[in-house]
Design an enzyme around this catalytic site. Structure first.
Site, PDB file in Angstrom:
ATOM      1  N   VAL A   1      -5.368   0.430   3.298  1.00 17.58           N
ATOM      2  CA  VAL A   1      -5.568  -1.014   3.190  1.00 17.58           C
ATOM      3  C   VAL A   1      -6.840  -1.295   2.386  1.00 17.58           C
ATOM      4  O   VAL A   1      -6.844  -2.115   1.458  1.00 17.58           O
ATOM      5  CB  VAL A   1      -5.635  -1.667   4.594  1.00 17.58           C
ATOM      6  CG1 VAL A   1      -6.127  -3.102   4.509  1.00 17.58           C
ATOM      7  CG2 VAL A   1      -4.262  -1.606   5.263  1.00 17.58           C
TER       8      VAL A   1
ATOM      9  N   LYS B   1      -3.573  -1.699  14.291  1.00 14.70           N
ATOM     10  CA  LYS B   1      -2.713  -0.767  15.023  1.00 14.70           C
ATOM     11  C   LYS B   1      -3.131  -0.665  16.486  1.00 14.70           C
ATOM     12  O   LYS B   1      -4.312  -0.567  16.795  1.00 14.70           O
ATOM     13  CB  LYS B   1      -2.753   0.604  14.342  1.00 14.70           C
ATOM     14  CG  LYS B   1      -1.820   0.616  13.130  1.00 14.70           C
ATOM     15  CD  LYS B   1      -1.927   1.888  12.387  1.00 14.70           C
ATOM     16  CE  LYS B   1      -3.337   2.048  11.904  1.00 14.70           C
ATOM     17  NZ  LYS B   1      -3.504   1.947  10.482  1.00 14.70           N
TER      18      LYS B   1
ATOM     19  N   ASP C   1     -15.976   6.063  14.834  1.00 14.47           N
ATOM     20  CA  ASP C   1     -14.816   5.922  13.968  1.00 14.47           C
ATOM     21  C   ASP C   1     -14.376   4.465  13.882  1.00 14.47           C
ATOM     22  O   ASP C   1     -13.705   3.943  14.771  1.00 14.47           O
ATOM     23  CB  ASP C   1     -13.671   6.813  14.473  1.00 14.47           C
ATOM     24  CG  ASP C   1     -12.526   6.918  13.467  1.00 14.47           C
ATOM     25  OD1 ASP C   1     -12.550   6.174  12.457  1.00 14.47           O
ATOM     26  OD2 ASP C   1     -11.622   7.732  13.684  1.00 14.47           O
TER      27      ASP C   1
ATOM     28  N   ASP D   1     -11.304  -0.275   6.455  1.00 13.31           N
ATOM     29  CA  ASP D   1     -10.517  -1.502   6.205  1.00 13.31           C
ATOM     30  C   ASP D   1     -11.333  -2.740   6.599  1.00 13.31           C
ATOM     31  O   ASP D   1     -11.249  -3.778   5.941  1.00 13.31           O
ATOM     32  CB  ASP D   1      -9.215  -1.500   7.024  1.00 13.31           C
ATOM     33  CG  ASP D   1      -8.214  -0.450   6.560  1.00 13.31           C
ATOM     34  OD1 ASP D   1      -8.478   0.229   5.545  1.00 13.31           O
ATOM     35  OD2 ASP D   1      -7.170  -0.313   7.228  1.00 13.31           O
TER      36      ASP D   1
ATOM     37  N   SER E   1     -12.605   1.976  10.963  1.00 13.25           N
ATOM     38  CA  SER E   1     -11.943   2.034   9.664  1.00 13.25           C
ATOM     39  C   SER E   1     -12.695   1.255   8.592  1.00 13.25           C
ATOM     40  O   SER E   1     -13.217   0.161   8.841  1.00 13.25           O
ATOM     41  CB  SER E   1     -10.529   1.465   9.783  1.00 13.25           C
ATOM     42  OG  SER E   1      -9.925   1.425   8.503  1.00 13.25           O
TER      43      SER E   1
ATOM     44  N   GLU F   1       0.824  -1.216   0.000  1.00 16.69           N
ATOM     45  CA  GLU F   1       0.000   0.000   0.000  1.00 16.69           C
ATOM     46  C   GLU F   1       0.861   1.270   0.000  1.00 16.69           C
ATOM     47  O   GLU F   1       2.069   1.220   0.248  1.00 16.69           O
ATOM     48  CB  GLU F   1      -0.927   0.006   1.217  1.00 16.69           C
ATOM     49  CG  GLU F   1      -0.165  -0.087   2.532  1.00 16.69           C
ATOM     50  CD  GLU F   1      -0.771   0.753   3.636  1.00 16.69           C
ATOM     51  OE1 GLU F   1      -1.103   1.925   3.369  1.00 16.69           O
ATOM     52  OE2 GLU F   1      -0.887   0.239   4.756  1.00 16.69           O
TER      53      GLU F   1
END
Ligand code: PSU
Ligand code: MN
Length: 304
Positions: free
Chosen positions: A103, A156, A135, A139, A137, A22
């Protein structure tokens, strides 16, 4: 419309192993010039593992499977490079923008190009405090609907890891521990969160992937590799730094797509650069293991 660089096109035509990489980590995750060194080191790690690297991004509105030299230089310069999730791809193309793919967007483009394996650092997930901020992601949504095998060091650690793992289960995304029984915590080797699937070799991952393609309903699959122990941060050290980084983000009212880049940079300050060293080492390690998995996928396809 998709531009596939000739060397990558040839590798795909010949059914050789290919690993997608990425570009958000280049333009929004790492500072210059470390981002350039890392981008090159990741491609080299994939080559050393016997596969063809394909760094993905959108250059002047063209989705590129394999950035060319001018695009890479603009991306490492970071200036004016959008952060593109899946939803942003159309607008970036229509407006002829430069954009680094997350991602989610990298998975989408890799799949369009016929690339099954993708290496990154840590995926996005459920943010701490998501109950108020919502919030989460994109992904995760992408993993639920795009059949790409993503090699990472977990999500993460700045995120709510238990919630992220729960949501991955809800979304039907298998989470495989590569030589481990716990979800790695990105900067640290353990999170205290047990995983239900473990694989110890690239061949074992390849068999799981091929079976998953039959039964998985079109979802992706996560292969989680702990960071190399010699650069991993102790969990307590990482957690204390994360708490401080999160409180700085709160004071500065950081929201939306800016949250993750802000927190990664804040972590670098909080750990006086140690988090950066860990991040880069785990990225290289993941690229190398992804290459071995891509090789095993080709070998298994030939055996069958
Ligand atoms: N992992 C890293 N560095 C990064 C990222 C992941 O080591 O910069 C990026 C990835 O591109 C990931 C994105 O998709 O952060 C997640 O952003 P968000 O939380 O806004 O979805
Ligand atoms: Mn977000």
């Amino acid at each position: 419309m998709l531009t596939i660089r000739p060397d990558i096109h040839a590798a795909l035509q010949e059914h050789k192993p290919v690993v997608a990489l990425e570009s958000t980590l280049i333009s929004h995750g790492l500072p210059y010039p470390l981002n350039l060194e890392t981008a090159q080191a990741l491609e080299q790690a994939v080559r050393d593992g016997g596969a063809q690297p394909a760094t993905i991004g959108v250059g002047h509105g063209v989705p590129m499977i394999g950035l060319d030299e001018p695009a890479l230089m603009r991306f490492v310069g970071r200036e004016g490079i959008r952060k593109l999730s899946r939803r942003d791809l159309g607008a970036a193309v229509a407006q002829a923008a430069d954009g680094a793919t997350t991602v989610a967007a990298t998975m989408a483009l890799a799949h369009l190009a016929g690339i099954a394996v993708f290496a990154t650092g840590g995926i996005g997930g459920v943010h701490r405090g998501a109950r108020e901020s919502w919030d989460v992601s994109a992904d995760l949504g992408e993993l639920s609907r795009t059949p790409v095998l993503v090699v990472c060091a977990g999500a993460k650690a700045i995120l709510d890891l238990p919630a992220t793992l729960e949501l991955l289960e809800t979304l039907g995304v298998p989470v495989v521990g590569y030589g481990c029984d716990e979800l790695p915590a990105f900067y640290s080797t353990t999170s205290g969160l047990p995983l239900t699937i473990r694989a110890n070799t690239p061949a074992e991952v390849a068999r799981i992937w091929h079976a998953h393609l039959q039964y998985g309903g079109g979802s992706g699959l996560l292969v989680c590799v702990p960071p190399p122990p010699e650069v991993a941060l102790p969990r307590a050290t990482a957690e204390a730094a994360i708490e401080r980084a999160l409180s700085t983000a709160k004071t500065n009212h950081i929201r939306g797509a800016a949250v993750t880049p802000f927190l990664l940079a804040a972590m670098e300050c909080e750990t006086t650069g140690e988090s950066l060293r860990t991040n880069i080492a785990l990225l290289r390690n993941n690229a190398s293991i992804a290459a071995q998995i891509a090789v095993a996928l080709v070998e298994e396809a030939t055996d069958a």
